[in-house]
Design a protein around this motif. Structure first.
Motif, PDB file in Angstrom:
ATOM      1  N   TRP A 101       0.871  -1.442   0.614  1.00 26.16           N
ATOM      2  CA  TRP A 101      -0.060   0.057  -0.303  1.00 26.16           C
ATOM      3  C   TRP A 101       0.844   1.404   0.063  1.00 26.16           C
ATOM      4  O   TRP A 101       0.288   2.457   0.293  1.00 26.16           O
ATOM      5  CB  TRP A 101      -0.825  -0.062   0.905  1.00 26.16           C
ATOM      6  N   HIS A 102       2.369   1.109   0.256  1.00 26.98           N
ATOM      7  CA  HIS A 102       3.170   2.615  -0.009  1.00 26.98           C
ATOM      8  C   HIS A 102       2.964   2.723  -0.831  1.00 26.98           C
ATOM      9  O   HIS A 102       3.189   2.133  -2.362  1.00 26.98           O
ATOM     10  CB  HIS A 102       4.793   1.553   0.987  1.00 26.98           C
ATOM     11  N   ASP A 123       4.978  -5.427  10.162  1.00 22.52           N
ATOM     12  CA  ASP A 123       3.720  -4.870   9.057  1.00 22.52           C
ATOM     13  C   ASP A 123       4.229  -5.258   7.695  1.00 22.52           C
ATOM     14  O   ASP A 123       4.062  -4.242   7.223  1.00 22.52           O
ATOM     15  CB  ASP A 123       4.018  -3.602   9.869  1.00 22.52           C
ATOM     16  N   LEU A 124       3.911  -6.237   7.157  1.00 28.02           N
ATOM     17  CA  LEU A 124       4.800  -7.098   5.834  1.00 28.02           C
ATOM     18  C   LEU A 124       3.343  -7.560   5.763  1.00 28.02           C
ATOM     19  O   LEU A 124       2.433  -8.248   6.290  1.00 28.02           O
ATOM     20  CB  LEU A 124       5.639  -7.068   6.129  1.00 28.02           C
ATOM     21  N   LEU A 150      -0.267 -12.916   2.092  1.00 26.08           N
ATOM     22  CA  LEU A 150      -1.157 -13.526   3.559  1.00 26.08           C
ATOM     23  C   LEU A 150      -0.110 -11.919   4.198  1.00 26.08           C
ATOM     24  O   LEU A 150       0.848 -11.624   3.919  1.00 26.08           O
ATOM     25  CB  LEU A 150       0.108 -14.184   3.845  1.00 26.08           C
ATOM     26  N   CYS A 151      -0.903 -11.002   5.304  1.00 30.35           N
ATOM     27  CA  CYS A 151      -0.446 -10.140   5.889  1.00 30.35           C
ATOM     28  C   CYS A 151      -0.154 -10.698   6.999  1.00 30.35           C
ATOM     29  O   CYS A 151      -1.050 -11.274   8.265  1.00 30.35           O
ATOM     30  CB  CYS A 151      -2.167  -9.220   6.137  1.00 30.35           C
ATOM     31  N   LEU A 152       1.010 -10.053   7.326  1.00 31.58           N
ATOM     32  CA  LEU A 152       1.719 -10.863   8.346  1.00 31.58           C
ATOM     33  C   LEU A 152       2.045 -10.164   9.681  1.00 31.58           C
ATOM     34  O   LEU A 152       2.328 -10.562  10.963  1.00 31.58           O
ATOM     35  CB  LEU A 152       3.517 -10.922   8.683  1.00 31.58           C
ATOM     36  N   SER A 153       0.224  -9.156   9.877  1.00 27.76           N
ATOM     37  CA  SER A 153       0.007  -8.894  10.877  1.00 27.76           C
ATOM     38  C   SER A 153      -1.284  -7.891  10.991  1.00 27.76           C
ATOM     39  O   SER A 153      -1.697  -7.516  10.032  1.00 27.76           O
ATOM     40  CB  SER A 153       0.811  -7.264  11.642  1.00 27.76           C
ATOM     41  N   ASP A 154      -1.236  -7.093  12.763  1.00 28.49           N
ATOM     42  CA  ASP A 154      -3.043  -6.698  11.886  1.00 28.49           C
ATOM     43  C   ASP A 154      -3.188  -5.638  11.439  1.00 28.49           C
ATOM     44  O   ASP A 154      -3.989  -5.488  10.622  1.00 28.49           O
ATOM     45  CB  ASP A 154      -3.952  -6.534  13.021  1.00 28.49           C
ATOM     46  N   ALA A 156      -1.316  -4.223   9.534  1.00 28.14           N
ATOM     47  CA  ALA A 156      -0.902  -4.794   7.920  1.00 28.14           C
ATOM     48  C   ALA A 156      -1.916  -5.256   6.960  1.00 28.14           C
ATOM     49  O   ALA A 156      -2.151  -5.085   6.142  1.00 28.14           O
ATOM     50  CB  ALA A 156       0.625  -6.331   7.750  1.00 28.14           C
ATOM     51  N   ARG A 157      -2.381  -5.865   8.161  1.00 26.74           N
ATOM     52  CA  ARG A 157      -4.226  -6.139   7.155  1.00 26.74           C
ATOM     53  C   ARG A 157      -5.374  -4.918   7.302  1.00 26.74           C
ATOM     54  O   ARG A 157      -5.691  -4.874   6.208  1.00 26.74           O
ATOM     55  CB  ARG A 157      -4.724  -6.876   8.015  1.00 26.74           C
TER      56      ARG A 157
END
Length: 190
Positions: A101-102, A123-124, A150-154, A156-157
């Motif tokens: 998203w960056h 956060d990836l 796959l989002c590795l953290s909430d 990131a999701r």
């Protein structure tokens, strides 16, 4: 490269189950191509965004904010920016790790399949772009491309979810254009 099962087409469909068995987002597209599996996979590996004017313009539009803010100076994102994770006689898979998203995609260096598999936190997001070729006759194959994220953290999701819903229709168009271009290349060579 990651150890992938070999053998029949059903087994090669398990590529994702090894590389990214759990995921938050996915999309899948398919096409029938007159050609042999090896020729099709070679055409996938050789595909470049710059070869399709529409895809090239879409990528440029996506990257415009990053370029205007001087956060992105690299050439446009292309398949060569992905890490080759695996190739069998009927499957090919690539990976990316980043904060997509960056403006600059937040890409992280993943020099090998082992490095991709080792990323488990932050956060990836981890993304696998795969292609599976299933012969349906002596001269035709069904080609499926699937993307899993796959989002590795909430966190990131939470950040990736709106981005996904914004880019998913465009991503689907890009994948279909890619398949059409691969079909054109393979069938012209036949």
């Amino acid at each position: 490269m990651a150890a992938l099962p070999t053998g029949n087409t059903e087994t090669t469909m398990n590529t994702f189950e090894i590389l990214l068995p759990h995921y938050d987002f996915s999309e899948r597209h398919a096409i029938i191509i007159r050609g042999q599996a090896s020729d099709i996979l070679d055409a996938v590996a050789a595909f470049r965004v710059q070869n399709d004017p529409l895809v090239r313009q879409i990528i440029r539009l996506r990257e415009l904010p990053g370029r205007l803010m001087k956060r992105l100076s690299a050439p446009p994102l292309d398949l060569e920016d992905f890490t080759l994770l695996a190739r069998t006689g009927h499957a090919l898979a690539y990976g990316l790790v980043g904060a997509f998203w960056h403006a600059d995609y937040g890409l992280r260096s993943i020099p090998s399949p082992d490095a991709f598999m080792a990323v488990r936190e932050g956060d990836l997001c981890k993304l696998v772009l795969g292609f599976t070729v299933t012969p349906i006759s002596e001269s035709r194959c069904r080609v499926i491309t699937e993307t899993r994220v796959l989002c590795l953290s909430d966190k990131a999701r939470q950040r990736f979810t709106p981005y996904w819903f914004l880019i998913r229709p465009v991503s689907g168009l890009l994948r279909r254009r890619m398949l059409w271009n691969i079909r054109r290349v393979v069938e012209q060579q036949s």
